[in-house]
Write a protein that holds these residues in place. Sequence first.
Motif, PDB file in Angstrom:
ATOM      1  N   LEU A 421       0.474  -1.388  -0.466  1.00  0.00           N
ATOM      2  CA  LEU A 421      -0.013   0.115   0.129  1.00  0.00           C
ATOM      3  C   LEU A 421       0.991   1.329   0.224  1.00  0.00           C
ATOM      4  CD1 LEU A 421      -2.871  -0.919   2.383  1.00  0.00           C
ATOM      5  CD2 LEU A 421      -2.796  -0.784  -0.520  1.00  0.00           C
ATOM      6  N   GLY A 422       2.293   1.096  -0.111  1.00  0.00           N
ATOM      7  CA  GLY A 422       3.242   1.982  -0.334  1.00  0.00           C
ATOM      8  C   GLY A 422       3.146   2.332   0.934  1.00  0.00           C
ATOM      9  N   PHE A 423       3.891   1.625   1.822  1.00  0.00           N
ATOM     10  CA  PHE A 423       4.324   2.534   3.155  1.00  0.00           C
ATOM     11  C   PHE A 423       5.497   2.483   3.621  1.00  0.00           C
ATOM     12  CE2 PHE A 423      -0.017   1.838   4.627  1.00  0.00           C
ATOM     13  CZ  PHE A 423      -0.489   3.401   5.511  1.00  0.00           C
ATOM     14  N   ALA A 424       6.803   3.260   3.922  1.00  0.00           N
ATOM     15  CA  ALA A 424       8.151   2.910   3.139  1.00  0.00           C
ATOM     16  C   ALA A 424       9.056   2.212   5.218  1.00  0.00           C
ATOM     17  CB  ALA A 424       8.295   3.981   3.243  1.00  0.00           C
ATOM     18  N   LYS A 425       8.271   2.693   6.029  1.00  0.00           N
ATOM     19  CA  LYS A 425       8.646   2.173   6.789  1.00  0.00           C
ATOM     20  C   LYS A 425       7.931   1.754   8.205  1.00  0.00           C
ATOM     21  CE  LYS A 425      10.667   4.475  11.343  1.00  0.00           C
ATOM     22  NZ  LYS A 425      11.257   6.297  12.213  1.00  0.00           N
ATOM     23  N   ALA A 426       8.563   0.903   9.157  1.00  0.00           N
ATOM     24  CA  ALA A 426       6.958  -0.386  10.308  1.00  0.00           C
ATOM     25  C   ALA A 426       7.580   0.081  11.711  1.00  0.00           C
ATOM     26  CB  ALA A 426       7.478  -1.135   9.617  1.00  0.00           C
ATOM     27  N   VAL A 427       7.898   0.957  12.131  1.00  0.00           N
ATOM     28  CA  VAL A 427       7.729   1.050  13.672  1.00  0.00           C
ATOM     29  C   VAL A 427       7.333  -0.191  14.343  1.00  0.00           C
ATOM     30  CG1 VAL A 427       7.646   2.258  15.600  1.00  0.00           C
ATOM     31  CG2 VAL A 427       8.169   3.053  13.946  1.00  0.00           C
ATOM     32  N   MET A 428       8.568  -1.277  14.941  1.00  0.00           N
ATOM     33  CA  MET A 428       7.517  -2.851  15.788  1.00  0.00           C
ATOM     34  C   MET A 428       8.931  -3.528  16.735  1.00  0.00           C
ATOM     35  SD  MET A 428       8.964  -4.752  12.583  1.00  0.00           S
ATOM     36  CE  MET A 428       8.776  -6.462  13.005  1.00  0.00           C
ATOM     37  N   PRO A 429       8.235  -4.605  16.846  1.00  0.00           N
ATOM     38  CA  PRO A 429       9.327  -5.245  18.907  1.00  0.00           C
ATOM     39  C   PRO A 429      10.393  -5.533  17.736  1.00  0.00           C
ATOM     40  CG  PRO A 429       7.198  -5.913  18.354  1.00  0.00           C
ATOM     41  CD  PRO A 429       6.655  -5.542  17.464  1.00  0.00           C
ATOM     42  N   GLN A 430      11.423  -5.580  18.225  1.00  0.00           N
ATOM     43  CA  GLN A 430      13.107  -6.042  17.918  1.00  0.00           C
ATOM     44  C   GLN A 430      12.255  -7.344  17.785  1.00  0.00           C
ATOM     45  OE1 GLN A 430      16.377  -4.805  20.476  1.00  0.00           O
ATOM     46  NE2 GLN A 430      17.707  -4.843  18.974  1.00  0.00           N
ATOM     47  N   GLY A 431      12.900  -8.410  16.487  1.00  0.00           N
ATOM     48  CA  GLY A 431      13.788  -9.433  17.237  1.00  0.00           C
ATOM     49  C   GLY A 431      12.464 -10.239  15.962  1.00  0.00           C
ATOM     50  N   ARG A 432      11.242  -9.089  15.363  1.00  0.00           N
ATOM     51  CA  ARG A 432      10.755 -10.167  14.435  1.00  0.00           C
ATOM     52  C   ARG A 432      10.811  -9.620  12.851  1.00  0.00           C
ATOM     53  NH1 ARG A 432       6.886 -13.622  16.235  1.00  0.00           N
ATOM     54  NH2 ARG A 432       7.757 -15.247  18.062  1.00  0.00           N
ATOM     55  N   GLY A 433      11.152  -9.245  12.013  1.00  0.00           N
ATOM     56  CA  GLY A 433      11.517  -9.035  10.763  1.00  0.00           C
ATOM     57  C   GLY A 433      11.812  -8.305  10.699  1.00  0.00           C
ATOM     58  N   GLU A 434      12.774  -8.114  11.549  1.00  0.00           N
ATOM     59  CA  GLU A 434      13.920  -7.046  11.134  1.00  0.00           C
ATOM     60  C   GLU A 434      14.378  -6.875   9.903  1.00  0.00           C
ATOM     61  OE1 GLU A 434      16.105  -6.282  14.704  1.00  0.00           O
ATOM     62  OE2 GLU A 434      14.893  -6.997  16.231  1.00  0.00           O
ATOM     63  N   ALA A 444      12.823  -1.382  15.105  1.00  0.00           N
ATOM     64  CA  ALA A 444      13.059  -1.590  16.189  1.00  0.00           C
ATOM     65  C   ALA A 444      12.901  -1.457  17.379  1.00  0.00           C
ATOM     66  CB  ALA A 444      13.860  -3.046  15.722  1.00  0.00           C
ATOM     67  N   LEU A 445      11.535  -1.218  18.147  1.00  0.00           N
ATOM     68  CA  LEU A 445      11.780  -1.043  19.539  1.00  0.00           C
ATOM     69  C   LEU A 445      12.297  -2.087  20.513  1.00  0.00           C
ATOM     70  CD1 LEU A 445       8.725   1.880  19.517  1.00  0.00           C
ATOM     71  CD2 LEU A 445      11.004   1.956  19.000  1.00  0.00           C
ATOM     72  N   ARG A 446      12.997  -1.929  22.165  1.00  0.00           N
ATOM     73  CA  ARG A 446      12.580  -2.852  23.370  1.00  0.00           C
ATOM     74  C   ARG A 446      11.673  -2.420  23.933  1.00  0.00           C
ATOM     75  NH1 ARG A 446      16.765  -6.302  23.980  1.00  0.00           N
ATOM     76  NH2 ARG A 446      18.454  -6.446  22.457  1.00  0.00           N
ATOM     77  N   HIS A 447      11.312  -0.242  24.327  1.00  0.00           N
ATOM     78  CA  HIS A 447      10.845   0.184  25.362  1.00  0.00           C
ATOM     79  C   HIS A 447      10.482   1.090  24.868  1.00  0.00           C
ATOM     80  CE1 HIS A 447      10.101   1.527  29.440  1.00  0.00           C
ATOM     81  NE2 HIS A 447      10.383   0.459  29.767  1.00  0.00           N
TER      82      HIS A 447
END
Length: 478
Positions: A421-434, A444-447
């Motif tokens: 759908l044209g998105f360029a960035k994903a903010v997500m947990p660390q360790g999955r699909g990095e 990737a976020l930890r906290h």
Amino acid sequence: MAKIHQTFVCQSCGAVYNRWRGRCEACNGWNTIVEETGATGPQAGPVKTRPSRARGRVFALEGLTGEVKEAPRIPSGINELDRVTGGGFVRGSVILLGGDPGIGKSTLLMQASAAMARTGERVVYISGEEAVAQVRLRAERLGLSSAQVELAAETNVEDIVETLSQGRPPALAIIDSIQTMWTETVESAPGTVTQVRGSAQTLIRFAKTSGTAVILVGHVTKDGQIAGPRVVEHMVDAVASFEGDQGHHFRILRAVKNRFGPTDEIGVFEMTDMGLAEVPNPSALFLAGRDHAAPGTAVFAGMEGTRPLLVEIQALVAPSSLGMPRRAVVGWDPNRLSMVLAVLEAHGGIRLGTHDVYLNVAGGLRISEPAADLAVAAALVSSLSGATLPPETVYFGEIGLSGAVRPVAQAPARLKEALKLGFAKAVMPQGRGEGGDGGLTTEALRHIADMVAGIASNGPRRVASRRGHNPPDYGDDD
């Protein structure tokens, strides 16, 4: 001989009492107990169909060994409906379809029956609420009058079963609705617990013996539950819920129970002048018309079964003049929102206890998975700080009580849908699909404090972004 006596049955839960009561002790419902007459005892059951015999019938027993075949399915001709049922209607299965009045249940079933009839299958539509002429008017409005669907307006279950047994067994029989049906074996008014249970049992027996797929339409109560005894939901093979807000133009078909397929799939339809139209790309529908420059909006990459869905989360955080600030939620779990607010205050360093919080899932979709925690938190911080989130960014991740961002399932599918759908960035947990998916980059976020710091630094209002900082007065702009 069975003894006939008066019983009192709760119309909400089916509890039976020997005398009338104002309140049901089982479900705490008031004025739901109605007097009914029926047969009780060891031989209680369908009186006219029960044979008179002193000994039971000997039936054949089979072992576990033998050939196991995949249950044959009949495609309905509507891809979204087949997705929810698991690939089509299983022969001899019974489906209970519930939904609010006017949501489009009869329209969907009319379109499905016409699509199946055009393939040469025998389809019978039994209406207990409308006359045959009224059903024809709806079919003509939908452009389905040429389909060879057999119609009838009847409410007696015995007459319906006898009529359906004549000739070639139907591939699909639609009963609209089960609350209007009545059977001669029960002495009570149509719509009561005993009548609904007896009518459903007769129709289920017919479906199992003839191989006809039967769809029972059920009314729903004020809280969205299918009216009548819950035992009917246990008797049928699948229970589907047709959801949607009449203020929005789309509808969601969700499987609640399915013995022959998944229970977490959804089908998305759009209400048009010509009936319900399938929505092959629901993410584009849910994101249509969103305001990219408004603070307090975040795009959540969610999952409904095997289908990824992108939906906009809207939040509004405003100073409250009340002693107890308001917390209003539409489309999400209010208890989950309270938890996210508590984590943001305890571990994100921001203060929300003196603010009203309003949260809305755009489009009227209801979200139940905890992966929406991160998108909700981003929308809340964005609204509080006045910072606009990047429009090309999606958010997903579960927030723990310690403030840690926990991984969620099916991250690659979420990233793939966002990239499509044209998105360029994903903010997500660390360790999955990095590392992203092709051209999609990930953060990737930890906290949770890391995300709060990044959003608050771009906002016009000052927001504490680290644990241990004293929350400033963010009612004034810098």
